[in-house]
Enzyme design. Structure first.
Site, mmCIF file in Angstrom:
data_model
loop_
_atom_site.group_PDB
_atom_site.id
_atom_site.type_symbol
_atom_site.label_atom_id
_atom_site.label_comp_id
_atom_site.label_asym_id
_atom_site.label_seq_id
_atom_site.Cartn_x
_atom_site.Cartn_y
_atom_site.Cartn_z
ATOM 1 N N LYS A 84 -10.917 -0.081 10.186
ATOM 2 C CA LYS A 84 -11.058 -1.277 9.357
ATOM 3 C C LYS A 84 -11.427 -2.497 10.191
ATOM 4 O O LYS A 84 -11.523 -3.600 9.679
ATOM 5 C CB LYS A 84 -9.747 -1.563 8.617
ATOM 6 C CG LYS A 84 -9.388 -0.508 7.576
ATOM 7 C CD LYS A 84 -8.134 -0.900 6.842
ATOM 8 C CE LYS A 84 -7.518 0.243 6.080
ATOM 9 N NZ LYS A 84 -8.240 0.581 4.865
ATOM 10 N N HIS B 257 0.875 -1.182 0.000
ATOM 11 C CA HIS B 257 0.000 0.000 0.000
ATOM 12 C C HIS B 257 0.908 1.227 0.000
ATOM 13 O O HIS B 257 2.039 1.178 0.516
ATOM 14 C CB HIS B 257 -0.828 -0.043 1.283
ATOM 15 C CG HIS B 257 -1.902 0.984 1.373
ATOM 16 N ND1 HIS B 257 -1.658 2.281 1.742
ATOM 17 C CD2 HIS B 257 -3.237 0.906 1.153
ATOM 18 C CE1 HIS B 257 -2.796 2.951 1.757
ATOM 19 N NE2 HIS B 257 -3.777 2.142 1.397
ATOM 20 N N GLN C 43 -4.925 -4.942 6.990
ATOM 21 C CA GLN C 43 -5.959 -5.862 6.508
ATOM 22 C C GLN C 43 -5.988 -7.170 7.281
ATOM 23 O O GLN C 43 -6.861 -7.998 7.031
ATOM 24 C CB GLN C 43 -5.753 -6.163 5.013
ATOM 25 C CG GLN C 43 -5.865 -4.955 4.104
ATOM 26 C CD GLN C 43 -7.286 -4.375 4.050
ATOM 27 O OE1 GLN C 43 -8.262 -5.041 4.407
ATOM 28 N NE2 GLN C 43 -7.402 -3.135 3.623
ATOM 29 N N CYS D 229 -4.794 2.667 -3.652
ATOM 30 C CA CYS D 229 -3.509 3.106 -3.053
ATOM 31 C C CYS D 229 -2.395 2.104 -3.306
ATOM 32 O O CYS D 229 -1.521 1.908 -2.449
ATOM 33 C CB CYS D 229 -3.635 3.368 -1.561
ATOM 34 S SG CYS D 229 -4.806 4.657 -1.166
ATOM 35 N N ASP E 277 2.668 -4.543 8.051
ATOM 36 C CA ASP E 277 1.490 -3.716 7.822
ATOM 37 C C ASP E 277 0.273 -4.614 8.057
ATOM 38 O O ASP E 277 -0.052 -5.466 7.225
ATOM 39 C CB ASP E 277 1.530 -3.180 6.382
ATOM 40 C CG ASP E 277 0.248 -2.455 5.993
ATOM 41 O OD1 ASP E 277 -0.736 -2.536 6.743
ATOM 42 O OD2 ASP E 277 0.237 -1.836 4.914
HETATM 43 N N1 PMP Z 1 -2.007 -0.740 4.426
HETATM 44 C C1 PMP Z 1 -2.987 -1.463 3.879
HETATM 45 C C2 PMP Z 1 -2.688 -2.875 3.450
HETATM 46 C C3 PMP Z 1 -4.259 -0.925 3.723
HETATM 47 O O1 PMP Z 1 -5.228 -1.653 3.173
HETATM 48 C C4 PMP Z 1 -4.497 0.402 4.143
HETATM 49 C C5 PMP Z 1 -5.858 1.044 3.969
HETATM 50 N N2 PMP Z 1 -6.418 0.868 2.711
HETATM 51 C C6 PMP Z 1 -3.451 1.104 4.721
HETATM 52 C C7 PMP Z 1 -2.221 0.521 4.850
HETATM 53 C C8 PMP Z 1 -3.635 2.509 5.206
HETATM 54 O O2 PMP Z 1 -4.572 2.555 6.228
HETATM 55 P P1 PMP Z 1 -5.038 3.971 6.798
HETATM 56 O O3 PMP Z 1 -5.574 4.749 5.636
HETATM 57 O O4 PMP Z 1 -6.068 3.651 7.802
HETATM 58 O O5 PMP Z 1 -3.824 4.610 7.366
#
Ligand code: PMP
Length: 422
Positions: free
Chosen positions: A227, A124, A204, A367, A201
């Site tokens: 999430k 991401h 998910q 993203c 990270d």
């Molecule tokens: N890493 C992953 C794998 C994600 O799916 C996301 C959110 N789509 C993020 C990081 C970023 O999360 P946040 O926008 O809550 O900081």
């Protein structure tokens, strides 16, 4: 007795609403999950009962707020398997801020030319852009582990990249596009053998499966409340105590100090050294309620429910010859999300037509622009599921895809628009 999605739905009043005259079908959970009554009730309890700043007042309300906020750290530490309790659990705004905290606290002050960071092609932007900036600003090398055509990280390639120059390895526990579950323990071993730290990270994975940071060997584990049935504005970073003790603070100000003179300052103990200023108090307490809620359902059940829905969605989507899906194939472990494209239909058109049927999905690059480059597609449509979703909702999605195609066909294939086909 195992929960069932129908009874779980009763905890989420928003799911009873209609969109465009149709029942809401919420399939955008990898972006943000819905919040159960048990979690948002915490806001009323806090603001009607004991709203006050923490760690500052001697008065009763501040004392109650401080105790609840501190206990929330212990609860989240327990939720991710951190034996060190609150000292190893920092509250942040989200996964993005958690990863940036590691970058600012450890990588930027320590790394330099000759050092290397290893990450993957399925990052991401929260991770990829952060490590890219670390590399640019420190002169460290940035290396990407390949993603295989079937959507897995290529462990053999990782072995060839992780050498003694590597100071930090960063992997997603679960890909937000492919649904792949990364073998994090293998990465922990590779990183530690090279003398590097492992950042996971968990954006998910924390919401979708049992997490044990000690078992997986993570040195840092980042996640977001919004999430995992929690509120927005709060996330967490697990960090190994000895590493956090050595690290530089990320933000400076009140709360994070122990003693301040005109010349110098000393830092508060963990985790407060990393929580400068007034923290998200109600959000933190509500996040602990989200952890309670998920644990009551059972994280094994959540994982299995997610996998069941993903397998069903894959089966139905793969049965069509006009749909391409990405990530691990049927029968392979994945979390509850499927990214796909329908031949000749732009993702934004499709998601807009699905919205007309009350169905919420996400379209775009999620993203992960470099991953989409790797997949050789400009974007994808992602249907993602959570504890309240059902196979009937996936059937509704498939029917609506048929309808959308028929509408677009009639429109675009008419003589008038024939030259606009793409
Ligand atoms: N890493 C992953 C794998 C994600 O799916 C996301 C959110 N789509 C993020 C990081 C970023 O999360 P946040 O926008 O809550 O900081």
């Amino acid at each position: 007795m195992s929960p069932d999605a129908a009874s779980v739905r009763e905890d989420f009043p928003v799911l009873d609403r209609e969109v465009k005259g149709e029942p809401l079908t919420y399939l955008d959970n990898a972006a943000t999950t819905q919040t159960p009554r048990q979690v948002y009730d915490v806001f009323e309890e806090f603001y009607a009962g004991y709203n006050a700043n923490v760690h500052r007042g001697i008065h009763e309300l501040s004392h109650e707020a401080s105790l609840a906020y501190e206990a929330a750290h212990d609860r989240l530490a327990e939720f991710v398997g951190a034996a060190g309790g609150r000292e190893e659990m920092i509250f942040t705004r989200n996964t993005t801020e958690s990863i940036n905290l590691v970058a600012h606290g450890l990588a930027l002050p320590e790394f330099g030319p000759g050092d290397a960071v290893v990450t993957t092609e399925m990052e991401h932007h929260a991770s990829l852009v952060t490590w890219q900036q670390v590399a640019k600003r420190t002169g460290a090398d940035l290396r990407f582990v390949r993603v295989t055509d079937d959507g897995h990280v290529d462990v053999e390639h990782a072995k060839s990249l992780i050498d003694d120059d590597v100071e930090l390895v960063s992997v997603p526990h679960v890909s937000n596009v492919l649904g792949t579950v990364t073998p994090v323990s293998t990465f922990a071993e590779l990183a530690h053998d090279a003398g590097a730290v492992l950042v996971v990270d968990g954006a998910q994975s924390a919401p979708t499966r049992p997490v044990d940071v000690e078992e997986m060997g993570a040195d840092f584990f980042a996640f977001s409340g919004h999430k995992m049935a929690g509120p927005t504005g709060i996330g967490g970073l697990y960090g190994r105590k000895d590493l956090l003790e050595e690290m530089e603070p990320f933000l400076y100000g009140g709360e994070m100090i122990q003693h301040v003179t005109f010349d110098r300052s000393t830092w508060n103990g963990l985790p407060w050294k990393f929580e400068a200023g007034t923290p998200p108090i109600a959000e933190g307490i509500a996040l602990a309620a989200a952890a309670d809620y998920l644990d009551d359902l059972g994280m094994e059940w959540v994982r299995d429910h997610e996998n069941r829905l993903a397998q069903y969605a894959l089966e139905r989507l793969n049965a069509r010859d006009d749909v391409e899906t990405y990530g691990p194939g049927p029968g392979e472990e994945r979390t509850g999300l499927v990214a796909f494209n329908v031949d000749g239909v732009h993702g934004h058109d499709l998601s807009s037509l699905l919205n007309d049927r009350g169905i919420a999905v996400r379209a775009g690059d999620h993203c992960t622009q470099p991953l989409h480059d790797r997949l050789d597609v400009p974007g994808s449509v992602r249907a993602s599921f959570y504890v309240y979703n059902t196979t009937e909702e996936i059937d509704r999605l498939l029917d609506a895809i048929d309808d959308a195609e028929a509408k677009l066909d009639a429109y675009l294939r008419s003589d008038r628009y024939a030259d606009r086909l793409y």
